[in-house]
Design a protein around this motif. Structure first.
Motif, short mmCIF file in Angstrom:
data_model
loop_
_atom_site.label_atom_id
_atom_site.label_comp_id
_atom_site.label_asym_id
_atom_site.label_seq_id
_atom_site.Cartn_x
_atom_site.Cartn_y
_atom_site.Cartn_z
N PHE A 1 0.82 -1.21 0.00
CA PHE A 1 0.00 0.00 0.00
C PHE A 1 0.86 1.26 0.00
O PHE A 1 0.68 2.17 0.81
N ASN B 1 -3.28 2.96 -5.45
CA ASN B 1 -4.70 2.65 -5.32
C ASN B 1 -5.34 3.75 -4.47
O ASN B 1 -5.15 3.83 -3.27
N GLU C 1 -7.69 2.54 -1.46
CA GLU C 1 -6.98 2.06 -0.28
C GLU C 1 -6.24 3.18 0.44
O GLU C 1 -6.19 3.23 1.68
N ARG D 1 -7.40 3.98 4.31
CA ARG D 1 -6.41 3.60 5.32
C ARG D 1 -5.64 4.82 5.84
O ARG D 1 -5.53 5.02 7.05
N GLU E 1 -14.45 1.77 -5.71
CA GLU E 1 -13.32 2.68 -5.85
C GLU E 1 -13.75 4.05 -6.37
O GLU E 1 -13.06 5.04 -6.13
N GLU F 1 -2.84 -8.50 7.07
CA GLU F 1 -3.17 -7.17 6.53
C GLU F 1 -3.40 -6.18 7.66
O GLU F 1 -3.80 -6.54 8.77
N GLU G 1 -12.78 1.35 6.86
CA GLU G 1 -11.58 0.80 7.50
C GLU G 1 -11.68 0.93 9.02
O GLU G 1 -10.69 0.85 9.73
#
Length: 532
Positions: free
Chosen positions: A69, A113, A116, A120, A184, A492, A523
């Protein structure tokens, strides 16, 4: 530029139940369970600090590190608010001091990404700021927000969700892609809105609203009106072309963010309420199904629906009765929506969906749910559904490509595939430390106060901890249908940022991260609800 609707907030309906006083024995049991969850987190955190500090993930078997990531310390940032919530203040301070020095000027990957990174990193910094008030975290959130905002610099302001930042830095033309996963495209509203609120700069809210405006405009024009398909076209702003619809993988958080963004804004933007109500009404009619199970339990699953246009102009809706661990979030979404919008029938559906995920955990030999599986839909959600052994075996044969209805072959396939009664196929036997089941158990517990949910949560935790624990953390499982399950060298960041946080919160006092004060992003990062 769309301004923040700061003057139109209202008093939202109460989401959390009123909890009765517990006995001394009940409190002791609850706190012992909470402490057991914390002990697991501490073991994993110490392993991360020792073996993978500042990397995205620690490898829980080999002790190495991974950077899927961006290499910006995903576990570090994802864990900030968990550290605060668990009262680990000294570790929190050390983590913040490290996190504020993360450089987002370089990346470990050529392609970023955006989804993500948003959930995050931006979500992690914003949440930690909302909890602690540390201005360093707000500055870091703005830094990430500015990076994400650059991916919206396209002719039609639709974001590039897989962003090749090297090319953008060299001045290459930026255009949104024509095949974009729904989740997304539609999962920026919570983080962007909160960043605009705390900075006073409306540009992020404006960027997210331009996307949600397209969703709203095209919601009734899709092949399954009320829902949007798994794949949308960002380049042409066409969110209504494809024909597969689900609340599950690749679509999930776009729907999840509708009631949560409404709450985050204090009810000031009613479009999120309208979009949520339309989407869930469609899913109840088409996507939710009652599975045929041996104990005839009245539970629900959420499936994928393919829409087919046939000759003569007729439309056929084909349900794919696949259950997913990831789609277990839906029960929690409906529980929150039922309270925010006064929809008691949604709470009834929420309870059956959550009970369906609990049932699936309990039905597997390890007490852990697989990634994906198939079951047989009952004739309807509301009619009786007696167990039919012959029908189950017939469907097992069909799923395995056997045309001849020879039940002796089914009797061979069932133990060979390790299929518990009711399951016709387990397409993906992994458990990757996912949070969605405990997420909805936690939310439903906070909404209803159902005591049995505490027991279900503890059974889940014990099964997961027993089977995934390693000396260096907890490892994903390759196959939950066998004993002992084979482990993979993966942990993860959502294990510490989501799964353990939800386990900790369900055994904590209900006013810790109250759902009347916070909404949690996809998240599990709690963001403070705006009040007038």
């Amino acid at each position: 530029m769309s301004p923040l609707p700061t003057g139109n907030t209202q008093r939202l309906p109460k989401v959390q139940a009123t909890f009765r006083k517990e006995s001394i024995a009940q409190k002791q049991t609850r706190l012992a369970r909470r402490d057991a969850v914390k002990n697991t987190f501490v073991r994993c955190w110490e392993s991360y600090k020792t073996n993978a500090w500042m990397s995205d993930e620690v490898a829980p078997i080999s002790g190495g590190s991974r950077n899927p990531f961006g290499g910006w310390g995903a576990t570090l940032v994802d864990s900030l608010d968990t550290l605060w919530i668990m009262g680990m203040r000294s570790d929190f301070e050390r983590a913040v001091a490290a996190a504020v020095n993360i450089s987002f000027e370089t990346a470990a990957t050529d392609e970023i990404n955006m989804f993500e990174t948003n959930i995050r990193y931006l979500g992690g910094f914003l949440s930690a700021y909302d909890l602690s008030g540390d201005k360093r975290l707000l500055r870091k959130a703005k830094e990430v927000g500015d990076m994400l905002y650059a991916a919206f610099d396209t002719p039609n302001r639709m974001p590039i969700t897989r962003w090749r930042w090297h090319e953008a830095a060299k001045g290459a033309q930026q255009t949104a892609h024509d095949n974009v996963l729904l989740a997304e495209m539609g999962s920026f509203s919570m983080e962007f809105t909160r960043l605009s609120i705390v900075t006073g700069d409306p540009k992020w809210f404006d960027a997210a609203k331009r996307v949600s405006d397209v969703f709203e405009k095209q919601q009734d024009t899709t092949a399954l009106p009320g829902m949007w398909p798994i794949v949308v076209n960002g380049r042409d702003q066409a969110f209504n072309q494809h024909t597969a619809f689900t609340f599950g993988a690749m679509a999930d958080s776009t729907f999840e963010y509708l009631p949560k963004t409404y709450a985050l804004l204090g009810g000031a933007v009613r479009e999120f309420k309208t979009m949520y109500e339309k989407a869930v009404a469609t899913a109840i009619r088409h996507n939710f199904f009652r599975p045929m199970v041996p104990d005839e339990n009245d539970i629900l699953m959420s499936a994928l629906v393919n829409v087919h246009k046939e000759e003569g102009g007729n439309t056929r809706f084909e349900i794919d009765p696949e259950g997913q661990h990831l789609v277990c979030f839906v029960g929690g979404m409906l529980a929150i929506g039922s309270k925010l919008f006064g929809l008691p029938d949604h709470l009834e559906k929420a309870q059956k969906l959550v009970d369906g995920c609990i049932w699936t955990y309990q039905a597997l030999p390890l007490g852990i749910m697989p990634e994906t599986f198939h079951m047989i839909p009952c004739p309807s959600q509301n009619s009786s559904c007696p167990w039919d052994e012959s029908r189950w075996k017939k469907e097992v044969l069909r799923k395995n490509g056997v045309v001849d209805l020879d039940f002796s072959q089914a009797d061979e396939i069932i133990p060979q595939k390790r299929l518990p009664k009711g399951f016709t196929d387990i397409g993906d036997t992994r458990y990757i430390l996912r949070p969605e089941a405990i997420e909805s158990v936690f939310v439903l517990y906070r909404v209803t106060g159902r005591k049995d949910l505490l027991e279900a949560a503890w059974a889940m935790f014990e099964a997961i901890e027993t089977n995934t624990r390693t000396n260096l953390g907890n490892a994903a499982l390759a196959d939950i249908t066998v004993k002992p399950p084979p482990k993979t060298d993966s942990m993860e960041s959502f294990w510490m940022g989501e799964t353990l946080k939800y386990f900790y919160l369900i055994f904590s006092e209900p006013d810790l991260i109250s759902l009347d004060e916070y909404v949690l992003n996809t998240e599990a990062h709690p963001l403070r609800i705006m009040v007038s």
